[in-house]
Design an enzyme around this catalytic site. Structure first.
Site, PDB file in Angstrom:
ATOM      1  N   GLY C 129       0.842  -1.243  -0.003  1.00 44.72           N
ATOM      2  CA  GLY C 129       0.157   0.096  -0.043  1.00 44.72           C
ATOM      3  C   GLY C 129       0.754   1.042  -0.056  1.00 44.72           C
ATOM      4  N   TYR C 130       1.183   1.754  -1.244  1.00 43.85           N
ATOM      5  CA  TYR C 130       2.026   3.072  -1.109  1.00 43.85           C
ATOM      6  C   TYR C 130       1.420   3.734  -2.064  1.00 43.85           C
ATOM      7  CZ  TYR C 130       6.654   1.151   0.541  1.00 43.85           C
ATOM      8  OH  TYR C 130       7.593   0.360   1.254  1.00 43.85           O
ATOM      9  N   SER C 131       1.268   3.626  -3.235  1.00 46.34           N
ATOM     10  CA  SER C 131       0.586   4.636  -4.263  1.00 46.34           C
ATOM     11  C   SER C 131      -0.627   5.001  -3.692  1.00 46.34           C
ATOM     12  CB  SER C 131       0.722   4.289  -5.797  1.00 46.34           C
ATOM     13  OG  SER C 131       1.869   3.810  -6.250  1.00 46.34           O
ATOM     14  N   GLU C 246      14.396  -3.288  -4.136  1.00 47.91           N
ATOM     15  CA  GLU C 246      13.851  -3.710  -5.107  1.00 47.91           C
ATOM     16  C   GLU C 246      14.615  -3.604  -6.580  1.00 47.91           C
ATOM     17  OE1 GLU C 246       9.512  -2.697  -7.350  1.00 47.91           O
ATOM     18  OE2 GLU C 246      10.136  -1.531  -5.690  1.00 47.91           O
ATOM     19  N   THR C 378       8.448   6.313 -12.808  1.00 46.74           N
ATOM     20  CA  THR C 378       8.660   6.427 -14.376  1.00 46.74           C
ATOM     21  C   THR C 378       9.999   6.639 -14.882  1.00 46.74           C
ATOM     22  OG1 THR C 378       8.622   8.831 -14.444  1.00 46.74           O
ATOM     23  CG2 THR C 378       6.552   8.118 -14.431  1.00 46.74           C
ATOM     24  N   GLU C 380      11.274   9.083 -16.433  1.00 43.87           N
ATOM     25  CA  GLU C 380      11.408  10.386 -16.614  1.00 43.87           C
ATOM     26  C   GLU C 380      11.996  10.714 -15.127  1.00 43.87           C
ATOM     27  OE1 GLU C 380       8.688   9.256 -17.948  1.00 43.87           O
ATOM     28  OE2 GLU C 380       8.736   9.818 -20.079  1.00 43.87           O
TER      29      GLU C 380
END
Lengths: 393, 379, 393, 379
Positions: C129-131, C246, C378, C380
C-alpha cells in the site's frame, strides 16, 4: 481539393524549365553537385544569379515595385522546385531573402533606391552580423556596441558565424546603441561597409572541412548614421521580422529529393540490401511528407490565409530530414566513408580525387549537416517556441 | 567470474593517461595531423620505450603477454587523446597475425622489430569490390617457381603511408585445390606495388594498393599452407575490441566536455544544463556509454578466453553494433549541445565526432556486424 | 577478467537444474508461458513456491538466520537465471523482496518471528500500500491517515495500483500519522490485515485485459499499534530502503531472452524477412548488454563492492528493452495481432482459442508492458535521479 | 491546386462531431463494446438517416458523390469518438467494390440496401496463410454448372459478426486460363460457410471463415469476367485513407487529453507540463500529428484524382507507414504521460491506444506498405 497546377501555372512551369535549359550550364550544375558547404561559392552562383537577373527572377518574394517578379505563392513554389530539380545552386539568401525584405519594410527611400537594385544585380554581396561569441541562440544578449561620434557610429565588438563574410562587401548587423530594461531594447539595425577600416575577418572551418563561416571583428569601425535602418533602438523588431521571414520560406523538399537520389545512384548494388532499401524508402516518405506540408502552406498563402503554426513545425522537421538524408550517406558508403579529400571546393580539384567524384561531398555534407539543427535556432529552442505557440505550454 | 581490473591494469591505464596528458595535448595532436607524415616518430619511440608496442605479444616473442583487456585499457586512453599513431595496424593486427600465423623464423625476425618501433606494418585486407562485405578477398596468390605472384586491389589500408611493409591477404590457389586465404609480407617498394596515399575522415592516413604481378619469395608467406581465414577473423576481432575501447575513451571525453560546457554556458539567463531536456539528453549519453562499456568488456573477455569462434565473433560483433550506435548518438548530441561551435574545427568536439565515424566505417560496418551476429547465432 | 563460474558455482548450477527438473511441472511452465499479467496467479506460482520452500530457496537475499539460503551473489544470479531459462514463474516479490527485508531491517523481534516464516512458507500473501490516487510518482504526498484510537490506529483513505490485493491476506502500507515540515515526515509503516472490517478492494483492469492491480479503500479500519514497524513517523526511510532494495535486484536478462525466443518461434517463416531478422538481432544485442551489465553488478557485489550508479541505469534500460521485446510481438504477428481473447488467465481457457496458444499472450504482454516505464517510478523520474547522482546535474 | 476544405465539408465534420458528442459518449461506446452484438442498430440507423452511409456512393446509385476527402473528414470524427460500427467494411470496402465492379442490377439491388442501413456486408479478403503478405489470395472459385464453387480460408474478416453477407475474394480459374481475382457475394448462412466470430484488440469484432465447397449462383459474382485485383487495390486504398483519418482523429484526442492532464496534474509541487522534457515530448506528438495530416491529405487526394495506380498506391502506402508510426509514438507517449492510469481500462487512453494498434495491423502492416511503396517507385 486537388494537387494539380492550373493551366497558367503549368505554362509558367514550362517557361521556367525552358529558361533553366537555356541558361543553367553543365559547369554550374557540376560545381553545385560537388558543393559540401552551406552555400555555393560566388563564382558558382554568380553566373546563375546574373542570368536570373536579366529575367527579373532573382527575388521571388519582393513586391513588383521593388524589382520582384510579382509571382503568386504557387509560381514561387514552382520556380524554386524546378531550380532544385534541375540542380541549380540556390542564390545566397543574405541579400535577397534577409536584408532585402527588411529594407523594403523599414528602410528609407534613399536606402531602398541605393541598395535594392544592387542586390538584384548581384553587385552587392551581403553577410549577416547577428550572432556573437558567447550569445548563441540567445541573440538578444549581444554586446557589439555602436556609439555616436559626429555623423558616424563607432562600432566595436565581434560577430560570429558570419556566412560568406570573406566574400561580402556589405553586412547588415544588430548592434547595441543603448541600454533598455529588457535586453531586447537598445538594439539597432546597421548597414556596414565590409571594406571599412577596422574590420577583420577570421575564417572558421566547419567539421566537414569547408569555409563558409567566419568571425568578424570591429575595431573603431566608422558607420555613417545614414546607414541606420528605421529607428535607433528598434533593431530587434526588424531583426525578428527577418527571422520569421527566413523561416517561412520553406521550399526544401525538392532539394532533399535530389540529394536522396544522388545517394541512390551511389548506392547502386548496395541498395540491394533490404535494410538500406528500407531506409531509403522511409526517408523518401519523410520527404513526401515535408513536401505535402510545404504545399499546404503554399496553398494557404495562395488563398490569402496565414498558414499558422504548421510553418514552425515544418522548419523543425525539414532540418531533421535533411540530417537523415546526409546521415544515410555514411551507411551508403560503408567502408568507403573513410577516405577524405581535404581540398575545397571540390569543383576546383584539378587532379585525380581519392574517390569517385560523386562520392566526394557525401561525408562532408553529413559532417556540416550537423549544423542544420543548430544554425538559425537550435531544435530545442524551436520546440520551446512551438510549445508556447501551439500548445499553450 | 571476475570482472574487475587488476592493480597492474589500472596502473597501465593511469600511466598511459598521464603520459598522453603530458605529451599528447590537442595542440600536439593537431600538429601531428597537419604534418606530412601524419604521425610522430618521437612519440612512437616513446610508445616503444613505455612497452606499449610489446604489450599484446607473447612473452616468448619478447612481449608482455597482455590480453585483450590490457589492450582495451590502453586503447581507451588512445581514444581519449585521439592518438594518431599506427598502433592497431602495426601492433594489434599485423603483429597479432605474425604472432599467430608466423613461422618461428618470421616471428623472431619481425616481432622484435615491431616492438622496438623500428618496423611499421599495415594490414592490406579490404578491397574496393567488397565494399559492404567486409573481408571478401579477390586478390590472388599464384605460385611462381619458389615464390608467389600477387594480383589484386586493396583499399583503405589504414596507416599505409607510415608502413614499411604490408601484410596482404590473398586467395591461394594451390595446384587446383580449393582456395585458402593466405597472408603475405610485401615491401611497399616492391615492383608492381602501386600505392596511393590519402587522409581519412578523422585525419589519420590510409592508402589504396594495386598489386600488379607483384613477385614475392616463399619466405613472404606467413607460416604453412593452412587457410588463415579463422586467424584473420580472430585477430581482426581483437582489433575491433581495441577500437571499441578507443571509441569508449572518445565518448567519455565528449560527455565530460558536454557536461562541463552546459554547466558553464549561460543562455537566456541560466546555465544550459538547467534545461531538463538537455539534462536528460546527457543522462541518455551516460547510459549509452555505460552500455558500451558492458558489451565491450564482454567482447574483450571473449576475444581471449577460448570460447570458440562463434561465441567470440558474436560478442565482438555485438560490441561493434552497440558501441557504434552509442557513439553515433553521443557524438551527435555532443555537437548539438555545444551549439554552433560544435560544428567547427575550432573545438576538439568535431575531431572526436570524426574519430567515431572512422570507427563505424572500419573493419566491418555495423550493418555487416549485425548480419554476422545473426549468422553466428545459428552456428 | 573472466566470465566463467567457479567449480563450486558450476556444481551449484547443476544442483539448481536438477531441482528444477524434478519439481517444475509442465503445467506450471505452460501456465506461466501463457501469463500476460505482471505476476503469475497464486495457483500457478504457489506450488512452485512450496517446492522451493522445502528446499529453503524461497528468499535468496535473506540472511541465513532469517531463513535465507546464505547464497553468494553469484549463486543468487545462477539460481534466478536457471529458473528463468527453465520457464519457472517468478515468485511474487511483495513478501519476499519487499516487506521481508524491511522487517528484517527494522521489525521488532516479535514481528520477525511471526511474519518471516509465514512469508517463507507461503502462508501469508502480501500486497503493497504505497501509491495513492492523485499522488503518482510523488509518493511522499500520500494522504491515507492513521489516527491513534486506544491500542489501535484507525486508518482511512485509499491506496491504488495494489498488485494482487485481491489475493493478499496482508498489506504493508505507508500511512500518514503526523504532520512534518517536509511532506516525507509524519509517514509510518504499518502492517494491515486484509481481512479486517472496513477494507474493500476494487479491481482495476489493465490495458492488456488482466487483473493484477486494484484500488483498496480503508474505512475506519482498525490496525493494532503493535503492527507499526519501527518508529512512528519514520516510515518514509523504511519505504525508501525497500524501493532501493527492489531496484537493485536486477536479474532480468534471462527472462527477456526467453521472451524473445518465444517470439522467434512464433515468427518462424516471417523471420525470413530481413528487417524483422535485424530487429531480432538488435534486441538480442540489447539483451546481451543488459546481461553483461547485470554480471558486472553481480561481480562487484561478489567482490564486496558497491556497484554504484550503474544499477540505476540498468533499471532504466531493462524496462526499455522489455518494452522493445513486447513491441516486437506486434511486428511478428502482423495482421494476426488483431484477434483478441478476452478470457484471463489464458491457462484456464478450456475451449478452442481464437489463435494458436503460444500467440495468446503476445499482444496483452505488449499492452501491459507499457507499464514497465511507469510502475516503480517513471523513466523520466529515473533520469532525474541518474542526472543528480551521476552527472551532478 | 486547392488544399482547403469546402464549406460543405467543414459543415459535415462539424455536424458529425456534434452528433457523436451528443450520442456517442465514451460510456455509450463502452456499453456497445460490452454488448453481445458489438454495434448499436439504432446508431447505425441514425448514420443512415444522416446520410453518412450514402456519402461515398455515386449519385447515380443514390449516393452523395462524396470523395475520399469527405470520407476522411467523417472518419476523423469516428476515430475521435472510437466509433464501433462497421462503416469501413460495409460502406467503404464492400459498398465501394459493388459500386466499382457490380453490374447495373447488382448496384441497383445492393447499394440501396447498404445506404439505408438494412444490409451490412463484410470484406472477406485476408487469409491466414498470407500472414505478412497482405492480399495474397489462395481461395479458389471453380465454375459449377451455372454458378461457382468456393473453397478456402479467410481470417480477420473485420465486422464479420454483424454482416449479413460477405464479399469474398477468390482466384477464378476460367477453363484453364490464367487465374483472375474475382469477388463473390456469399450469405453468412450459405451451406459450407463456417464462421468463427471473435473480438479484436480494440474491442471491435471480426471473424474467420472456412469456405468448404460453398456453392453460389452466377449472380453472386460481381460484374463480368475481368481480373478485379486493381479494383480491389483501389478500394482498399480508400479504406486505408479512411482509417488513416480515423487514426488522426484518435491521435488528436490523445494529444488534447495529454496536454489537459499534464497542465492540471500536480507532482512534486508543480504541474507535470512544467517539466521541459514532457513539454517537448508533447511538441513532438503535435509535430507527428501534423505530419500525419499532411501525408494523409495527399493520400486522400490521390485516391480520387486519377493519377494512376502507382501514384495512388505510393501515396496511400506512404500515408500508412507515416501515420502508423506517428500514431504508435503518440499513443505510447499519451500512455506514458498519463502515468499508471494510462495503462488501465479506467480511462479511455487505453482504448485509443488499442484502436491505433488495430489500424497498424489491418489492411497491410506498415512493413508491407513500406515494401509496396518501394516496389511502386520502380513502376
Amino acid at each position: 481539393m486537388d494537387l494539380s497546377f492550373s493551366l497558367a501555372e503549368t505554362a509558367f512551369q514550362t517557361e521556367v524549365r525552358d529558361f533553366i535549359a537555356a541558361h543553367l550550364t553543365a559547369d554550374i550544375k557540376r560545381a553545385w553537385a560537388l558543393t559540401s558547404a552551406f552555400l555555393a561559392e560566388p563564382d558558382v552562383a554568380g553566373p546563375w544569379h546574373r542570368a536570373l537577373a536579366t529575367q527579373g527572377w532573382v527575388a521571388p518574394l519582393w513586391p513588383r515595385e521593388n524589382g520582384g517578379p510579382g509571382w503568386t505563392p504557387a509560381q514561387h513554389y514552382i520556380f524554386e522546385t524546378e531550380c532544385a530539380l534541375a540542380g541549380a545552386p540556390p542564390l545566397a539568401p543574405l541579400g535577397i531573402r534577409m536584408v532585402g525584405p527588411v529594407l523594403i519594410g523599414f528602410g528609407s527611400a534613399a536606402q531602398k533606391a541605393h541598395y535594392l537594385p544592387r542586390i538584384l544585380s548581384g553587385e552587392d554581396y551581403w553577410c549577416q552580423g547577428y550572432s556573437e561569441p558567447g550569445a548563441g541562440s540567445d541573440l538578444a544578449s549581444l554586446s557589439t556596441r555602436a556609439v555616436h561620434d559626429g555623423d558616424d557610429y563607432l562600432v566595436n565588438g565581434s560577430k560570429i558565424w558570419t556566412t560568406h563574410a570573406h566574400h561580402a562587401n556589405r553586412m547588415f548587423a544588430l548592434v547595441r546603441t543603448g541600454q533598455g530594461e529588457r535586453k531586447q531594447e537598445g538594439i539597432s539595425f546597421l548597414l556596414i561597409d565590409m571594406t571599412a577600416p577596422g574590420i577583420s575577418v577570421r575564417p572558421i572551418r566547419t567539421m566537414g572541412g569547408d569555409h563558409d563561416v567566419n568571425q568578424v571583428f570591429f575595431n573603431d569601425v566608422r558607420v555613417p548614421v545614414a546607414n541606420l535602418v528605421g529607428e535607433e533602438g528598434k533593431g530587434w523588431s526588424y531583426g525578428k521580422y527577418l527571422l520569421e521571414f527566413e523561416r517561412g520560406a520553406g521550399i526544401a523538399a525538392a532539394r532533399m529529393r535530389v540529394s536522396l537520389n544522388r545517394l541512390r545512384a551511389i548506392a547502386l548494388g548496395a541498395a540491394g540490401d533490404p535494410l538500406l532499401a528500407a531506409r531509403f524508402s522511409e526517408i523518401e516518405i519523410d520527404i513526401d511528407t515535408v513536401e505535402m506540408t510545404e504545399l499546404r502552406i503554399m496553398a494557404s498563402l495562395q488563398a490569402g490565409q496565414n498558414p499558422g503554426p504548421v510553418a514552425s513545425m515544418l522548419w523543425l522537421r525539414t532540418t531533421e530530414v535533411k540530417q537523415a538524408v546526409t546521415r544515410l550517406g555514411v551507411d551508403v558508403l560503408g567502408a568507403d566513408a573513410l577516405p577524405s579529400e581535404p581540398m575545397r571546393p571540390f569543383h576546383r580539384l584539378n587532379r585525380h580525387a581519392v574517390m569517385d567524384e560523386d562520392a566526394l561531398p557525401v561525408i562532408p555534407l553529413h559532417l556540416n549537416g550537423r549544423a542544420e539543427t543548430i544554425f538559425g535556432g537550435t531544435s530545442e529552442v524551436q520546440r520551446e517556441i512551438i510549445g508556447k505557440l501551439m500548445l499553450g505550454l | 567470474m571476475d570482472l574487475s581490473h587488476t592493480a597492474e591494469q589500472l596502473a597501465l591505464r593511469e600511466s598511459a593517461a598521464r603520459f598522453l596528458r603530458d605529451r599528447y595535448s590537442f595542440e600536439t595532436r593537431r600538429r601531428i595531423e597537419a604534418s606530412a607524415e601524419g604521425f610522430d616518430a618521437e612519440i612512437w619511440r616513446a610508445f616503444a620505450d613505455l612497452g606499449w608496442l610489446a604489450l599484446p605479444f607473447p612473452a616468448d616473442d619478447g612481449g608482455l603477454d597482455g590480453g585483450a583487456i590490457d589492450l582495451a585499457l590502453l586503447m581507451e586512453t588512445f581514444g581519449a587523446a585521439l592518438v594518431m599513431e599506427p598502433y592497431v595496424s602495426s601492433v594489434v593486427l599485423c603483429g597479432g597475425l605474425i604472432a599467430a600465423a608466423g613461422s618461428g623464423g618470421q616471428r623472431a625476425e619481425l616481432i622484435a622489430e615491431i616492438l622496438a618501433g623500428r618496423l611499421v606494418l599495415a594490414f592490406a585486407h579490404h578491397e574496393p569490390a567488397a565494399r559492404h562485405e567486409y573481408g571478401r578477398v579477390g586478390t590472388s596468390a599464384v605460385r611462381m617457381g619458389n615464390g608467389w605472384r600477387l594480383d589484386g586491389q586493396k583499399s583503405i589500408v589504414l596507416d599505409a603511408p607510415m608502413a614499411d611493409r604490408f601484410l596482404v591477404t590473398a586467395q591461394v590457389g594451390e595446384d587446383g585445390g580449393t582456395a585458402a586465404l593466405g597472408l603475405f609480407l610485401v615491401a611497399k617498394q616492391a615492383p608492381g606495388m602501386n600505392v596511393t596515399e590519402y587522409r581519412i575522415v578523422d585525419g589519420r592516413r590510409a592508402g589504396s594498393i594495386v598489386l600488379d604481378g607483384v613477385i614475392v619469395g616463399a619466405e613472404a608467406k606467413l607460416g604453412g599452407g593452412q587457410d588463415r581465414a579463422e586467424t584473420i577473423a580472430a585477430v581482426t576481432d581483437r582489433a575491433v575490441v581495441a577500437l571499441a575501447a578507443d571509441t569508449i575513451g572518445a565518448m567519455q571525453v565528449l560527455l565530460d566536455k558536454t557536461i562541463a560546457h552546459t554547466k558553464t554556458r549561460v543562455q537566456f539567463g541560466q546555465p544550459l544544463a538547467a534545461n531538463q531536456v538537455l539534462k536528460h539528453r546527457m543522462v541518455n549519453m551516460a547510459v549509452r556509454i555505460e552500455e558500451a562499456r558492458s558489451i565491450a568488456m564482454k567482447a574483450a573477455i571473449r576475444a581471449d578466453d577460448g570460447s570458440g569462434a562463434a561465441v567470440r565473433g558474436q560478442a565482438v560483433s555485438a560490441a561493434k553494433v552497440k558501441v557504434a550506435a552509442a557513439a553515433r548518438f553521443v557524438a551527435e548530441q555532443a555537437v548539438q549541445l555545444h551549439g554552433a561551435m560544435g560544428v567547427t574545427d575550432e573545438l576538439d568536439i568535431g575531431a572526436y565526432f570524426r574519430r567515431i565515424m572512422a570507427f563505424e566505417a572500419s573493419y566491418g560496418t555495423p550493418a555487416w556486424h549485425l548480419k554476422r551476429y545473426a549468422a553466428l547465432r545459428d552456428v
